[in-house]
Design an enzyme around this catalytic site. Sequence first.
Site, short mmCIF file in Angstrom:
data_model
loop_
_atom_site.label_atom_id
_atom_site.label_comp_id
_atom_site.label_asym_id
_atom_site.label_seq_id
_atom_site.Cartn_x
_atom_site.Cartn_y
_atom_site.Cartn_z
CE LYS A 41 11.16 -0.73 -12.08
NZ LYS A 41 10.87 -0.53 -13.62
CB CYS A 313 -6.08 -10.39 10.62
SG CYS A 313 -7.26 -11.53 11.27
#
Length: 373
Positions: A41, A313
Amino acid sequence: MSSTKPFLKHATWIEVDLGAIESNVRYFVENTSARVMAVVKANAYGHGSEQAAKAAIRGGATWLGVARSEEALELRRSGFQVPILIMGLTPYRQMPEVIAAKVSMTVWDLEQVRVAAAAATNTVEHARLHLKVDTGMSRLGAQPEEAVEMGQRIVQYPTVALEGVFTHFARADERNRAPTEAQEQKLQQVLAGLDAAGLRPSLVHAANSAAALMHPSAHFDMVRVGISIYGLHPSPDCLLPASFWPALSWKAQLSQVKILPAGRGLSYGHSYVTRAREMIGTVPVGYADGFRRLEGNVVLVGGRRVPVVGRVCMDQILVQLDEVPTARAGDEVVIIGEQGKERITAEEVATRWGTINYEVTSGLAARVPRLFT
Ligand SMILES: *Cc1c(COP(=O)(O)O)cnc(C)c1O
């Protein structure tokens, strides 16, 4: 300052050692008498589901486990023919496609069974169902006292096949064995009831990685192993045997290296200001790649641990390179993995980020290319 090294194909990338996944899966194949379901998954916990699933099958896994119907159908579209179990909710509108794809579904109430049976009515395929029993995780599942009656109702539908019964452990990764033993006991009671009614299906399963490693009595017919096949420890109290090794490394290359004078503010908000002439590198990795926007991050450059300075950032970070005066643009940066004698594990990153290794690797963004070795 020396000149730029040739840049590689990618600014940042994830390397996945498929041999590690294959070998880690093989440990369970060789050390349990149960079948092995490889849990792939969430893009195989960030490792790339298609390649990870192939490696797991090479290692001897005979089932694949996913959380969602989209994940199962994508594996079928990629050509996987092994049995696949959706361990979470299958929305009713997805059931016809899931049934046609011979994907097995998890059910915990009779409405799901009714809808699945109806969806299978005009097809040649049966709806393949695994009855989930809530023995103590309190997340999904019929309550133990409802389970036998549900089994009786399920087998009355001619378009449905009851393939499995399963449960999931809440505390198998802890030193205290009692909560897991209590859950196992509850499952045993349900199995006795199903047995008495002649309804016990051929696949009883319960163990995640931690239980597969620490609770052999909970192996039943199949173990469902996720975190461990990627070479990641289930928890600090449930460490992998020494033969396991981690499959994933996350790397980048320095995009720019420069020397800045004292007193320069770095990145958004200037939360870091140079104290002297400092060598600063730019790394093309940011929070949109799954790197956390926190203080105190560390990466490897030139075989040394170097601090991330200034704000993280979206696509870039800055590192302080005074410890690596020879660094230049194009040099390799390791965010997770080994470089020289140094190593940063997913577990170390998880501690820094106040989370667990599962969240670190499964949170790595799809935009970071996966390279398979
Ligand atoms: C994710 C999951 C697993 C695998 O757990 P690991 O701790 O990664 O081994 C097994 N079973 C279910 C139901 C799951 O959701």
